[in-house]
Every structure is written in structure tokens, then in C-alpha cells.
Motif scaffolding. Structure first.
Motif, PDB file in Angstrom:
ATOM      1  N   THR A 177       0.849  -1.181   0.000  1.00 16.88           N
ATOM      2  CA  THR A 177       0.000   0.000   0.000  1.00 16.88           C
ATOM      3  C   THR A 177       0.892   1.241   0.000  1.00 16.88           C
ATOM      4  O   THR A 177       2.122   1.147   0.100  1.00 16.88           O
ATOM      5  CB  THR A 177      -0.911   0.017   1.233  1.00 16.88           C
ATOM      6  N   ASP A 178       0.278   2.385  -0.123  1.00 19.49           N
ATOM      7  CA  ASP A 178       1.046   3.632  -0.072  1.00 19.49           C
ATOM      8  C   ASP A 178       1.792   3.763   1.248  1.00 19.49           C
ATOM      9  O   ASP A 178       2.903   4.298   1.295  1.00 19.49           O
ATOM     10  CB  ASP A 178       0.115   4.827  -0.264  1.00 19.49           C
ATOM     11  N   ASP A 181       4.848   1.367   1.117  1.00 22.80           N
ATOM     12  CA  ASP A 181       5.829   1.921   0.182  1.00 22.80           C
ATOM     13  C   ASP A 181       6.573   3.090   0.821  1.00 22.80           C
ATOM     14  O   ASP A 181       7.794   3.220   0.669  1.00 22.80           O
ATOM     15  CB  ASP A 181       5.133   2.389  -1.101  1.00 22.80           C
ATOM     16  N   GLN A 182       5.853   3.918   1.550  1.00 26.88           N
ATOM     17  CA  GLN A 182       6.488   5.049   2.216  1.00 26.88           C
ATOM     18  C   GLN A 182       7.420   4.577   3.316  1.00 26.88           C
ATOM     19  O   GLN A 182       8.470   5.196   3.563  1.00 26.88           O
ATOM     20  CB  GLN A 182       5.419   5.984   2.797  1.00 26.88           C
TER      21      GLN A 182
END
Length: 388
Positions: A177-178, A181-182
Motif C-alpha cells: 500500500t502507499d 511503500d512510504q
């Protein structure tokens, strides 16, 4: 009687009511025809199977009248209804699509080998050239494995005067998910030891992952003396690797490749096996000599050579076999290590004396890696023959 029958079989006269009746009959016949075809076999419809089972309507020749638009909407509803009631056919088609995609990925054009960087460390070798680069294949979600390696055999300041660089090789997490990834971006900003490219991080893409590392070295650190490619669940005795195998006081070797030596292995033709090799991908009866992908070591000059020759060799999903095929085309033979016990593809029973004399052991959890590494460091002089 005959005139009664004629009147109900075919209306007499062609007045307004007759034409209206014929038009309605024609429309009903067309609709029933479409319903019959859709419910029994809808494969003829163009582009009907999409990712979410929705028809994409081509508006190039769309009707202009309101009646035509109404009929078009009715037909679209009928198509969607038919799609929902034809699930078994769709599942079959989707399975065929997946199978085709897997085969296509293994035969991908070699011109699309390089994927764009999501995370890169192009300045890693800018200040000085390392003696050894550790390329570590790891999955994006394996944060604990990366942390354990950073605290153990992946430390870059283990040995005075010998520069070691480690790089974790990552692809893109298909389930990420974002937020995850972050988290990887934040981890990279903190440690600067991650390179990631835009391909799916799967077992069948390990070849892409390894070639990513080769390409990075050829581009950003071509003068490195030695490289080791290994996995995230490995125990690596970097001290024994450097001082006993690579010997930094000697001149660096060239065209050198070693590890757990494998020769005379035949392709696995069992379709249910993890290591299945389709005959159309590799028709030969035996693989060329290669070294297990759990851990192999090679001279720095080979990174660029392997990467370049791979551009002309059809991709195989078994990474270590594929590297062996590349070496064969280069005319370079992998060699066994000085001692067969140096590299291991299984878990070696731990003892201080044994682990002081090996390079790799397999199948370690992060907590085990921390435990046994610290124990080895405390007792390494008990049985060690390695010079201080």
C-alpha cells in the motif's frame, strides 16, 4: 376458415397499424435473437472479458437517435446480466490469461530488461572503491531480516581498512500500500542501503532482481574487487569470506566465480515442482555448471560481462541456473571453493569451531541470526585460525 387463418398469419393490408405491428414483431425477434446468443455463447462479443467483467462499448459508430441509444442501453444490460450468469466461463478465461502471462513473462524481450529505479544509491562508491559488495535479495516486507543483517554480517565497518558495501535488492510489493511503500522510502533515507526497481517482487522474478544488481554495479561501481550475491535468510561469516577466500592482500582475481558448486544437474520436468523447467524454455538434458543462488562470490569484472551477455540469452526464472548459462556463453567456468564445506545450501548445526570455518549456512530467522552471530563474535578466537 381459410380467410381467418390468413388474417392471423399475415395481416391484410398495409395501413399504419399493419406497419406498426410489423415493426414491433421485428424488434421482438431481434431482441430474442440477442438473448438466445448471449445466454448460450457470448464469446463472439469483442473485448467482453475485462479486468472487472465490464464491457467496453466502441462509440465510433454510435447511433444518433434516441431509439438507438435506448436499444443500445438495453443490449448492454443484457450483456452484463449474461456475464454475471456465466461465471464458470469467465474463470476459465482468467485462468488462461494468467497462464499466458506467466509464459510471456519468461519469454520477455531482452530489450525490456532494465526497469526504472524506484529507489537508488548512485553515489555509494563515489568516495572510494569497496573491496566487497554484498548483494542481498530480500522481499520488501522483510524489514526484520534487513535489520538483523545490518546488525550482523552486513555491517559495513566490520574490518579496519577493508571497505564493504551492502545493498538490499528489492522489487515492487504486489500487495503493498502507499503506507508500506512510504515505510521503505523512510528506511532507505535512514540507512541508504536499498535499491529498488519497478518490477513485481516474486520468486519467478529473482533473475530480474539479480541482474538488477549486476547492472547497478556495472553502472555505479565497476571497479569493485569482489561481489557476493546471497539471500536474506543466510548466515554469512564475512570474516572467513574475506580473509580465507578472497585474501585482500593478494591481487584481485578476474573471471572468478565460486560458491556451492553444482554440476551434472538435469532440468526438473515435474510441473508441480517449484523448480519446474518447461522444455520449451530449456530443452537441454543437463544444466551447465552453476553455483547455488543461496550464496556465490565472483570477481568485480564479471558483473558487466554477465549483464551484457544476458541481453542475448532468453530469460530463465531459475536465477542461479540462468547465471550459469550466462557464464557458459562467456566461456567462463565456475570453480569449487578451496573447501567444499565453505558454502552450504542447508542449515549447518551451530558450534563455534564449525562456524569459524564456513562462509554460509542457510535458513536462519532474524532472531536466530542475531543470537548466533553474537555468540560467534564472543567465541571466535577460541577455535579461529583466521589472522587478527
Amino acid at each position: 376458415m381459410s380467410s381467418w387463418r390468413r388474417r392471423h398469419c399475415f395481416p391484410l393490408g398495409w395501413n399504419w397499424h399493419t406497419r406498426r405491428f410489423m415493426f414491433h414483431c421485428f424488434v421482438l425477434l431481434v431482441l430474442f435473437f440477442f438473448m438466445f446468443v448471449l445466454f448460450h455463447n457470448n464469446r463472439w462479443l469483442p473485448r467482453q472479458i475485462m479486468d472487472k467483467g465490464i464491457i467496453q462499448v466502441d462509440n465510433t459508430n454510435s447511433f444518433q437517435s434516441k431509439e438507438s441509444e435506448t436499444i443500445s442501453k438495453m443490449l448492454q444490460k443484457l450483456v452484463v446480466f449474461s456475464l454475471k450468469n456465466n461465471r464458470s466461463y469467465h474463470k476459465k478465461v482468467l485462468r488462461q490469461r494468467v497462464t499466458t502471462a506467466e509464459i510471456t513473462s519468461n519469454r520477455v524481450s531482452q530489450n525490456t530488461l532494465h526497469y526504472g529505479y524506484i529507489i537508488n544509491e548512485p553515489d555509494k562508491c563515489q568516495k572510494s572503491t569497496p573491496f566487497l559488495i554484498l548483494l542481498i535479495a530480500v522481499e520488501p516486507q522483510q524489514l526484520s531480516a534487513r535489520e538483523a543483517i545490518r546488525q550482523t554480517w552486513g555491517k559495513e565497518d566490520l574490518f579496519h581498512g577493508i571497505l564493504i558495501v551492502k545493498l538490499f535488492l528489492l522489487g515492487r510489493d504486489s500487495k503493498g500500500t502507499d503506507r508500506t511503500d512510504q515505510a521503505i522510502v523512510d528506511e532507505s533515507n535512514q540507512y541508504h542501503d536499498i535499491i529498488q526497481q519497478d518490477y513485481l517482487d516474486t520468486y519467478n522474478n529473482l533473475t530480474i532482481k539479480t541482474l538488477m544488481g549486476m547492472h547497478w554495479i556495472a553502472t555505479f561501481c565497476p571497479n569493485v574487487s569482489y561481489i557476493m550475491k546471497t539471500d536474506s535468510d543466510m548466515f554469512v561469516n564475512t570474516e572467513h569470506l574475506i580473509y580465507r577466500l578472497l585474501k585482500p592482500d593478494a591481487a584481485p582475481q578476474t573471471n572468478y566465480f565460486t560458491g556451492y558448486f553444482m554440476k551434472g544437474y538435469a532440468p526438473n520436468r515435474n510441473k508441480n515442482s517449484k523448480w519446474y523447467m518447461p522444455p520449451e524454455l530449456y530443452p537441454g538434458d543437463l544444466y551447465p555448471p552453476f553455483c547455488s543462488g543461496t550464496g556465490y562470490v565472483f570477481s568485480g569484472d564479471l558483473a558487466e560481462k554477465i549483464y551484457k551477455v544476458s541481453l542475448s540469452i532468453p530469460r530463465l526464472h531459475l536465477e542461479d541456473v540462468y547465471i550459469g548459462v550466462c557464464l557458459e556463453k562467456l566461456g567462463i567456468k565456475p570453480v569449487p571453493p578451496p573447501k567444499e564445506s565453505y558454502f552450504n545450501i542447508w542449515r549447518v548445526y551451530y558450534s563455534d569451531c564449525v562456524y569459524n570455518q564456513i562462509v554460509t549456512s542457510h535458513q536462519f530467522q532474524p532472531s536466530e541470526l542475531l543470537k548466533y552471530w553474537n555468540q560467534l563474535q564472543q567465541n571466535r578466537h577460541v577455535c579461529s585460525k583466521t589472522p587478527k
